[in-house]
Design an enzyme around this catalytic site. Sequence first.
Site, mmCIF file in Angstrom:
data_model
loop_
_atom_site.group_PDB
_atom_site.id
_atom_site.type_symbol
_atom_site.label_atom_id
_atom_site.label_comp_id
_atom_site.label_asym_id
_atom_site.label_seq_id
_atom_site.Cartn_x
_atom_site.Cartn_y
_atom_site.Cartn_z
ATOM 1 N N ARG A 168 -0.879 -16.852 -3.890
ATOM 2 C CA ARG A 168 -1.314 -16.706 -2.500
ATOM 3 C C ARG A 168 -1.683 -15.267 -2.114
ATOM 4 N NH1 ARG A 168 3.364 -19.508 0.628
ATOM 5 N NH2 ARG A 168 4.413 -19.387 -1.385
ATOM 6 N N TYR A 210 15.205 -10.407 -6.823
ATOM 7 C CA TYR A 210 13.841 -10.906 -6.948
ATOM 8 C C TYR A 210 12.861 -9.752 -6.768
ATOM 9 C CZ TYR A 210 16.307 -15.259 -6.737
ATOM 10 O OH TYR A 210 17.166 -16.274 -7.031
ATOM 11 N N GLY A 211 11.869 -9.711 -7.657
ATOM 12 C CA GLY A 211 10.911 -8.603 -7.622
ATOM 13 C C GLY A 211 10.049 -8.577 -6.384
ATOM 14 N N ASP A 212 10.025 -9.675 -5.638
ATOM 15 C CA ASP A 212 9.204 -9.708 -4.429
ATOM 16 C C ASP A 212 10.053 -9.704 -3.164
ATOM 17 O OD1 ASP A 212 10.274 -12.197 -4.797
ATOM 18 O OD2 ASP A 212 8.425 -13.311 -4.408
ATOM 19 N N ASN A 226 19.652 -20.396 1.438
ATOM 20 C CA ASN A 226 19.859 -19.571 0.253
ATOM 21 C C ASN A 226 18.797 -18.484 0.202
ATOM 22 O OD1 ASN A 226 20.496 -18.684 -2.358
ATOM 23 N ND2 ASN A 226 19.119 -20.203 -3.288
ATOM 24 N N ASN A 231 -6.766 39.944 6.956
ATOM 25 C CA ASN A 231 -7.545 39.032 7.799
ATOM 26 C C ASN A 231 -8.808 38.647 7.042
ATOM 27 O OD1 ASN A 231 -9.170 37.816 9.718
ATOM 28 N ND2 ASN A 231 -8.413 39.097 11.380
ATOM 29 N N ASN A 291 -14.406 31.307 -7.389
ATOM 30 C CA ASN A 291 -13.384 31.329 -8.445
ATOM 31 C C ASN A 291 -13.857 30.689 -9.747
ATOM 32 O OD1 ASN A 291 -13.436 28.844 -7.076
ATOM 33 N ND2 ASN A 291 -11.387 28.329 -7.780
ATOM 34 N N TYR A 292 -15.004 30.051 -9.724
ATOM 35 C CA TYR A 292 -15.417 29.219 -10.862
ATOM 36 C C TYR A 292 -16.783 29.680 -11.336
ATOM 37 C CZ TYR A 292 -16.221 24.834 -13.438
ATOM 38 O OH TYR A 292 -16.458 23.889 -14.409
ATOM 39 N N ARG A 342 -24.825 44.270 0.790
ATOM 40 C CA ARG A 342 -25.817 43.356 1.379
ATOM 41 C C ARG A 342 -27.082 44.151 1.587
ATOM 42 N NH1 ARG A 342 -22.354 43.985 6.752
ATOM 43 N NH2 ARG A 342 -23.487 45.741 7.672
HETATM 44 C C1 UD1 Z 1 14.145 -20.201 -4.328
HETATM 45 C C2 UD1 Z 1 15.473 -20.934 -4.281
HETATM 46 C C3 UD1 Z 1 15.752 -21.384 -2.842
HETATM 47 C C4 UD1 Z 1 15.731 -20.187 -1.907
HETATM 48 C C5 UD1 Z 1 14.431 -19.427 -2.063
HETATM 49 C C6 UD1 Z 1 14.488 -18.145 -1.298
HETATM 50 C C7 UD1 Z 1 15.691 -22.017 -6.458
HETATM 51 C C8 UD1 Z 1 15.575 -23.269 -7.216
HETATM 52 N N1 UD1 Z 1 15.405 -22.060 -5.153
HETATM 53 O O1 UD1 Z 1 13.168 -21.144 -3.993
HETATM 54 O O2 UD1 Z 1 17.002 -22.002 -2.759
HETATM 55 O O3 UD1 Z 1 15.905 -20.614 -0.577
HETATM 56 O O4 UD1 Z 1 14.188 -19.080 -3.450
HETATM 57 O O5 UD1 Z 1 13.237 -17.539 -1.311
HETATM 58 O O6 UD1 Z 1 16.069 -20.998 -7.013
HETATM 59 N N2 UD1 Z 1 10.497 -17.048 -10.675
HETATM 60 C C9 UD1 Z 1 10.381 -16.672 -12.000
HETATM 61 N N3 UD1 Z 1 10.285 -17.633 -12.949
HETATM 62 C C10 UD1 Z 1 10.291 -18.955 -12.652
HETATM 63 C C11 UD1 Z 1 10.400 -19.346 -11.313
HETATM 64 C C12 UD1 Z 1 10.523 -18.364 -10.348
HETATM 65 O O7 UD1 Z 1 10.369 -15.482 -12.315
HETATM 66 O O8 UD1 Z 1 10.189 -19.756 -13.586
HETATM 67 C C13 UD1 Z 1 10.587 -16.016 -9.643
HETATM 68 C C14 UD1 Z 1 9.357 -16.094 -8.740
HETATM 69 O O9 UD1 Z 1 8.375 -15.178 -9.194
HETATM 70 C C15 UD1 Z 1 9.910 -15.667 -7.394
HETATM 71 C C16 UD1 Z 1 11.368 -16.097 -7.442
HETATM 72 O O10 UD1 Z 1 11.680 -16.295 -8.811
HETATM 73 O O11 UD1 Z 1 9.884 -14.268 -7.225
HETATM 74 C C17 UD1 Z 1 11.640 -17.337 -6.616
HETATM 75 O O12 UD1 Z 1 10.910 -18.409 -7.146
HETATM 76 P P1 UD1 Z 1 10.254 -19.547 -6.252
HETATM 77 O O13 UD1 Z 1 9.670 -20.548 -7.133
HETATM 78 O O14 UD1 Z 1 9.424 -18.925 -5.221
HETATM 79 O O15 UD1 Z 1 11.562 -20.168 -5.579
HETATM 80 P P2 UD1 Z 1 11.585 -20.956 -4.252
HETATM 81 O O16 UD1 Z 1 10.997 -22.287 -4.473
HETATM 82 O O17 UD1 Z 1 11.050 -20.137 -3.149
#
Ligand code: UD1
Length: 453
Positions: A15, A100-102, A167, A375, A384-385, A438
């Site tokens: 997305r 989570y990286g994001d 969660n 001044n 310079n170049y 000059r």
């Molecule tokens: C997950 C949780 C959910 C929680 C939500 C919060 C699970 C099953 N569900 O859902 O309970 O409310 O996060 O945002 O864990 N990723 C990987 N490899 C994979 C799958 C995911 O690296 O195989 C990473 C994704 O890049 C992402 C993160 O894990 O950064 C979460 O994955 P995503 O599939 O978005 O989980 P949700 O369905 O949002």
Amino acid sequence: MNLEVIVLAAGKGTRMRSSLPKVLHRVAGRPMLAHVVDRAAELQASVIHIVIGHGAEQVQARIEAPRVNWVMQREQLGTGHAVKQVLPDLGAESVALILYGDVPLTRTETLSALVDLVDDAHMALLTVQMDDPGGYGRIVREPGGNIVGIVEHKDASAEQLAIHEVNTGILAVKSSCLHAWLPRLSNENAQGEYYLTDIIAMAAADGLRVRSVHPDTVAEVQGANDRVQLAELERWYQARAAEKLMRAGAALIDPARLDVRGEVTVGEDVEIDINVILEGAVSIGPGARIGAHSTLRDVVIGAGSRVLENCVLEQCEIGAGCTVGPFARLRPGTRLHDGARVGNFVETKNATVCEDAKINHLTYVGDASVGARSNIGAGTITCNYDGANKHRTEIEEDVFVGSNSALVAPVRIGRGATVGAGSTITRDVSTGSLAVARGRQKEVANWERPKKK
Ligand code: UD1
Ligand code: CA
């Protein structure tokens, strides 16, 4: 207690509509994943396992940190599957913290509170109440309040969908538990994925209690799935950065119109006008003022100095009581000593400007030093170049350089010397002398201008 952090960062981020992997999209000028790695480092993790998949090489190339263990997840089969890839590298007796990286804005304090709750009998979950819990896994508690499971939105009953505690995905648990539970995950659910969240029910079944911690604000646990959410995170980050500066003594004319993209320290009574960008390591001394629309990148500003509107300063050091701008560009290696002034449309680079020297208008000073109280007239250029090499211009103290002079480097202007306006100086000028280079003014009396035929 040995802490190992596991960061999930394998997702593509469809997305975002971008060729850049999602976790490399920036908040405050840095990849989201870099923020997460910083938190892990602050928690003194012994190792940071980063699970990558989409754009793995790009991610590895952009993230630099000690103690990172890169783990490949070739197919994204769910969060449980992602963590499972780490098992071969995960210690037997440590505490594992899953991030989570994001999700870049979690505070270190929140995470350390979570980690502190883990022991042989307890795991810990970061949960949050949401007005609109749609899409999130719901926290299922038994009547006594104990957490007994997480149900994903797509698997939830109508009754479970009414739960507002969700969660965040962030949790801490003994690594021994992950070794025991992850191999038993199944993907028999609505999404056909291996859910990490299923370990909560396993914990309950094994007699472990699940403790919970809540963040101060929802922003701490918010992820960015698209550019709109990313922009929201950016604003949250900036609001927090602005608040920190105000608490340290800075007056922000509009806290919503300042961007901090680095580590900024301010003294008391600093004033920052609108649309200022502060990048890298920036330190602003007490009483200093930064004018509107200015960018400061890796800069030290001394006490009481003023940077007027529309200046760009990069890798420079400004002393106390200096004035810069408006419309000045100070490039790397510029050093202004106390009381120096650099005015409008002046560019400096690799230049030292000593106490109370003035370079007020339309000038280029590069690879040069300007002595105290000298001044430099409008339109002066240090040449310079020579097309191949850079050379230095040394201007000693109390020098006066007339307007529109070209100083052809290497060249030295001696102490107290004067350069006549419009001169092209190619040889050193001795102490105390006047150099004029000059064409002499000629006059032809009663000059007849040509007329049109
Ligand atoms: C997950 C949780 C959910 C929680 C939500 C919060 C699970 C099953 N569900 O859902 O309970 O409310 O996060 O945002 O864990 N990723 C990987 N490899 C994979 C799958 C995911 O690296 O195989 C990473 C994704 O890049 C992402 C993160 O894990 O950064 C979460 O994955 P995503 O599939 O978005 O989980 P949700 O369905 O949002
Ligand atoms: Ca998600």
